[in-house]
Design a protein around this motif. Structure first.
Motif, short mmCIF file in Angstrom:
data_model
loop_
_atom_site.label_atom_id
_atom_site.label_comp_id
_atom_site.label_asym_id
_atom_site.label_seq_id
_atom_site.Cartn_x
_atom_site.Cartn_y
_atom_site.Cartn_z
N UNK A 1 0.84 -1.19 0.00
CA UNK A 1 0.00 0.00 0.00
C UNK A 1 0.87 1.23 0.00
N UNK A 2 0.32 2.30 -0.53
CA UNK A 2 1.03 3.56 -0.56
C UNK A 2 0.84 4.29 0.77
N UNK A 3 1.88 5.00 1.19
CA UNK A 3 1.79 5.85 2.38
C UNK A 3 1.69 7.30 1.92
N UNK A 4 0.84 8.08 2.61
CA UNK A 4 0.54 9.44 2.19
C UNK A 4 0.84 10.42 3.31
N UNK A 5 1.50 11.53 2.97
CA UNK A 5 1.80 12.57 3.96
C UNK A 5 1.43 13.92 3.36
N UNK A 6 0.46 14.59 4.00
CA UNK A 6 0.02 15.91 3.53
C UNK A 6 0.85 17.01 4.17
N UNK A 7 0.92 18.13 3.48
CA UNK A 7 1.56 19.33 4.02
C UNK A 7 0.98 20.54 3.31
N UNK A 17 -4.93 32.27 -0.53
CA UNK A 17 -4.64 31.03 -1.24
C UNK A 17 -3.70 30.14 -0.44
N UNK A 18 -3.81 28.86 -0.66
CA UNK A 18 -2.90 27.87 -0.10
C UNK A 18 -2.72 26.77 -1.14
N UNK A 19 -1.58 26.10 -1.09
CA UNK A 19 -1.38 24.91 -1.91
C UNK A 19 -1.02 23.75 -1.01
N UNK A 20 -1.85 22.75 -1.03
CA UNK A 20 -1.60 21.54 -0.27
C UNK A 20 -0.82 20.55 -1.13
N UNK A 21 0.03 19.80 -0.48
CA UNK A 21 0.79 18.74 -1.14
C UNK A 21 0.54 17.42 -0.43
N UNK A 22 0.63 16.35 -1.18
CA UNK A 22 0.50 15.01 -0.61
C UNK A 22 1.59 14.15 -1.23
N UNK A 23 2.57 13.81 -0.42
CA UNK A 23 3.69 12.99 -0.89
C UNK A 23 3.38 11.52 -0.67
N UNK A 24 3.53 10.73 -1.72
CA UNK A 24 3.24 9.31 -1.66
C UNK A 24 4.53 8.51 -1.70
N UNK A 112 -4.00 9.83 4.29
CA UNK A 112 -2.97 10.52 5.02
C UNK A 112 -3.47 10.95 6.39
N UNK A 113 -2.61 11.63 7.14
CA UNK A 113 -2.97 12.03 8.50
C UNK A 113 -3.71 13.36 8.54
N UNK A 114 -3.70 14.09 7.44
CA UNK A 114 -4.43 15.34 7.35
C UNK A 114 -3.57 16.57 7.61
N UNK A 115 -4.01 17.68 7.06
CA UNK A 115 -3.37 18.97 7.31
C UNK A 115 -4.49 20.01 7.50
N UNK A 116 -4.34 20.83 8.51
CA UNK A 116 -5.41 21.76 8.90
C UNK A 116 -5.37 23.03 8.06
N UNK A 117 -6.53 23.42 7.57
CA UNK A 117 -6.70 24.68 6.86
C UNK A 117 -7.71 25.52 7.63
#
Length: 121
Positions: A1-7, A17-24, A112-117
Motif C-alpha cells: 500500500x502507498x503511504x501518504x503525507x500531507x503538508x 490562497x494555499x497549496x496543499x501537497x500530498x507525498x506518496x 494521510x494524517x491530514x493537514x489543517x486549513x
C-alpha cells in the motif's frame, strides 16, 4: 500500500490562497487514483477533488472554479491549489489513494494524517 503525507495547511484570511501537497511513498504512485477530502468539526468527511490516471478531474460544486487538483507522477506528489478561500473551507484536509477510482466517494483504501486549513473572515 502507498503511504501518504500531507503538508501545506495553515491559517489564511478570506480570499487568500494555499497549496496543499500530498507525498506518496511505498508503492507505484501512477497505479493509484487520488483524491482530496475535508472534514470540519461535527461534519462528515466530504470529497473536494479527485483525479484519475488519465488526468481527468472531478470537483465538489462548492470548490469549482476555486480549487485545482494536479499531480506530478515524477515526484509522486498530489497537489491541491486553493484560491479565493472562504471561512467555510476551514477543515482538516486529507489526501486519499486507491487502485479503484472512487472519485469523490470516501471509499479510498489509503489515507494521510491530514493537514489543517483555517480561513478567517
Amino acid at each position: 500500500q502507498v503511504q501518504l503525507v500531507e503538508s501545506g495547511g495553515g491559517s489564511v484570511q478570506s480570499g487568500g490562497s494555499l497549496r496543499l501537497s500530498c507525498a506518496a511513498s511505498g508503492d507505484t504512485y501512477s497505479s493509484y487514483y487520488m483524491g482530496w477530502f475535508r472534514q470540519a468539526p461535527g461534519k462528515e468527511r466530504e470529497g473536494v477533488a479527485a483525479i484519475d490516471s488519465d488526468g481527468s478531474t472531478s470537483y465538489a460544486d462548492s470548490v469549482k472554479g476555486r480549487f485545482t487538483i494536479s499531480q506530478d507522477n515524477a515526484k509522486n506528489t498530489l497537489y491541491l491549489q486553493m484560491n479565493s478561500l472562504k471561512p467555510e473551507d476551514t477543515a482538516m484536509y486529507y489526501c486519499a489513494a486507491d487502485r479503484i477510482c472512487w472519485w469523490l466517494l470516501p471509499n479510498y483504501n489509503c489515507w494521510g494524517q491530514g493537514t489543517q486549513v483555517t480561513v478567517s473572515s
